[in-house]
Every structure is written in C-alpha cells, then in structure tokens.
Write a protein that holds these residues in place. Structure first.
Motif, PDB file in Angstrom:
ATOM      1  N   MET A 145       0.667  -1.234   0.114  1.00 58.14           N
ATOM      2  CA  MET A 145       0.164  -0.037  -0.041  1.00 58.14           C
ATOM      3  C   MET A 145       0.778   1.364  -0.031  1.00 58.14           C
ATOM      4  N   GLN A 146       1.896   1.361   0.644  1.00 61.20           N
ATOM      5  CA  GLN A 146       2.973   2.391   0.974  1.00 61.20           C
ATOM      6  C   GLN A 146       3.525   2.764  -0.557  1.00 61.20           C
ATOM      7  N   LYS A 147       3.828   1.522  -1.450  1.00 60.23           N
ATOM      8  CA  LYS A 147       4.516   1.561  -2.508  1.00 60.23           C
ATOM      9  C   LYS A 147       3.331   2.384  -3.494  1.00 60.23           C
ATOM     10  N   VAL A 148       2.163   2.122  -3.610  1.00 58.56           N
ATOM     11  CA  VAL A 148       0.862   2.690  -4.406  1.00 58.56           C
ATOM     12  C   VAL A 148       0.839   4.279  -4.113  1.00 58.56           C
ATOM     13  N   SER A 149       0.874   4.364  -2.610  1.00 63.24           N
ATOM     14  CA  SER A 149       0.832   6.031  -2.278  1.00 63.24           C
ATOM     15  C   SER A 149       1.916   6.649  -2.794  1.00 63.24           C
ATOM     16  N   SER A 150       2.885   6.162  -2.604  1.00 62.12           N
ATOM     17  CA  SER A 150       4.285   6.980  -2.844  1.00 62.12           C
ATOM     18  C   SER A 150       4.242   7.077  -4.593  1.00 62.12           C
ATOM     19  N   THR A 151       4.000   6.332  -5.412  1.00 60.08           N
ATOM     20  CA  THR A 151       3.637   6.316  -6.912  1.00 60.08           C
ATOM     21  C   THR A 151       2.717   7.238  -7.147  1.00 60.08           C
ATOM     22  N   VAL A 152       1.582   7.303  -6.526  1.00 60.94           N
ATOM     23  CA  VAL A 152       0.411   8.109  -6.857  1.00 60.94           C
ATOM     24  C   VAL A 152       1.030   9.627  -6.470  1.00 60.94           C
ATOM     25  N   CYS A 153       1.522   9.679  -5.478  1.00 61.28           N
ATOM     26  CA  CYS A 153       1.904  11.042  -4.922  1.00 61.28           C
ATOM     27  C   CYS A 153       3.003  11.803  -5.788  1.00 61.28           C
ATOM     28  N   THR A 154       4.079  10.599  -6.282  1.00 62.82           N
ATOM     29  CA  THR A 154       4.967  11.024  -7.329  1.00 62.82           C
ATOM     30  C   THR A 154       4.490  11.741  -8.494  1.00 62.82           C
ATOM     31  N   PHE A 155       3.363  10.902  -9.108  1.00 62.46           N
ATOM     32  CA  PHE A 155       2.659  11.350 -10.321  1.00 62.46           C
ATOM     33  C   PHE A 155       1.957  12.579 -10.249  1.00 62.46           C
ATOM     34  N   ILE A 156       1.131  12.821  -8.982  1.00 57.46           N
ATOM     35  CA  ILE A 156       0.480  13.997  -8.754  1.00 57.46           C
ATOM     36  C   ILE A 156       1.583  15.404  -8.848  1.00 57.46           C
ATOM     37  N   ALA A 157       2.753  15.031  -7.889  1.00 61.23           N
ATOM     38  CA  ALA A 157       3.613  16.213  -8.206  1.00 61.23           C
ATOM     39  C   ALA A 157       4.167  16.339  -9.559  1.00 61.23           C
ATOM     40  N   GLY A 158       4.420  15.288 -10.105  1.00 61.28           N
ATOM     41  CA  GLY A 158       4.968  15.820 -11.355  1.00 61.28           C
ATOM     42  C   GLY A 158       4.049  16.241 -12.343  1.00 61.28           C
ATOM     43  N   PHE A 159       2.611  15.832 -12.369  1.00 55.24           N
ATOM     44  CA  PHE A 159       1.685  16.610 -13.054  1.00 55.24           C
ATOM     45  C   PHE A 159       1.459  17.729 -12.850  1.00 55.24           C
ATOM     46  N   LEU A 160       1.742  18.357 -11.379  1.00 53.75           N
ATOM     47  CA  LEU A 160       1.301  19.695 -11.027  1.00 53.75           C
ATOM     48  C   LEU A 160       2.874  20.824 -11.614  1.00 53.75           C
ATOM     49  N   LEU A 161       3.735  20.040 -11.393  1.00 52.60           N
ATOM     50  CA  LEU A 161       4.955  20.696 -11.761  1.00 52.60           C
ATOM     51  C   LEU A 161       5.076  20.858 -13.196  1.00 52.60           C
ATOM     52  N   PHE A 162       4.503  19.965 -14.095  1.00 56.97           N
ATOM     53  CA  PHE A 162       4.472  20.041 -15.433  1.00 56.97           C
ATOM     54  C   PHE A 162       3.596  21.275 -15.935  1.00 56.97           C
ATOM     55  N   PHE A 163       2.247  21.321 -15.249  1.00 58.07           N
ATOM     56  CA  PHE A 163       1.380  22.369 -15.410  1.00 58.07           C
ATOM     57  C   PHE A 163       1.966  23.919 -15.104  1.00 58.07           C
ATOM     58  N   ALA A 164       2.560  23.824 -14.001  1.00 64.14           N
ATOM     59  CA  ALA A 164       3.336  25.066 -13.436  1.00 64.14           C
ATOM     60  C   ALA A 164       4.348  25.475 -14.514  1.00 64.14           C
ATOM     61  N   TRP A 165       5.173  24.725 -15.050  1.00 67.68           N
ATOM     62  CA  TRP A 165       6.440  25.136 -15.750  1.00 67.68           C
ATOM     63  C   TRP A 165       5.800  25.491 -17.267  1.00 67.68           C
ATOM     64  N   SER A 166       4.542  24.670 -17.820  1.00 66.09           N
ATOM     65  CA  SER A 166       4.141  25.111 -18.945  1.00 66.09           C
ATOM     66  C   SER A 166       3.481  26.339 -19.082  1.00 66.09           C
TER      67      SER A 166
END
Length: 99
Positions: free
Chosen positions: A1-22
């Motif tokens: 469960m911890q691996k899934v939540s860390s993957t989801v958090c990493t994906f969300i952080a990358g998604f937000l960083l992409f939109f901020a940078w664009s």
C-alpha cells in the motif's frame, strides 16, 4: 500500500510541476511587437507625495501612427526619433528597441 501511495504522490507532483512549468514558459515567450512610424514623443513628470516632501518621476511615452501608445524607458526615448520607422518588442514589461 505504501508503494502505491508513493507512486500516486510522485505522479501528482510531476503532473502539477508540468502544468506550472508550461504556464511559466507560455508567459516567458509571449512577445508583443510594436511597429510603425513615431508620430510624437512625450515626457511628463508625475508628482509623488511622500509625507511632507514631493518627488517627481518622469514618464516617457511614444505615440505610433496607428494610435498606439507605449511607455518606454529613458534610454529608448533618447534613441528613437520622431518620423522614423521603429520596431519595439515588449516582453514581460521589458521593452527592447530592434534595429
């Protein structure tokens, strides 16, 4: 469960960083071009009241033949001449004189 939540958090952080940078890149490459003959140059002094003292701040305006006006810096104001064709580029409140 911890691996899934860390993957989801990493994906969300990358998604937000992409939109901020664009959004940053979109604003960074937004350039307005002012092209035409200079009809009039105008220098006005704005009086600023600070407590008991008054300061004057110069404002330099350039008027184009098509009716557009643009506030420029002192250096650009001194370089351009009335009646000449001029190209000015504006990017994020920075104005550059093109030759």
């Amino acid at each position: 469960m911890q691996k899934v939540s860390s993957t989801v958090c990493t994906f969300i952080a990358g998604f937000l960083l992409f939109f901020a940078w664009s959004g940053y890149l979109k604003d960074e490459f937004n350039i307005s071009e002012y092209r035409g003959f200079i009809v009039k140059k105008e220098r006005t002094d704005k009086v600023i009241s600070i407590g008991d003292s008054f300061l004057t701040e110069p404002h330099y305006m350039v008027f184009f033949e098509n009716g557009k006006k643009l506030r420029v810096s002192n250096a650009i104001y001194l370089k351009i001449k009335e009646g000449r064709h001029t190209v000015l580029m504006k990017q994020n409140d920075n104005i550059t004189l093109m030759k």
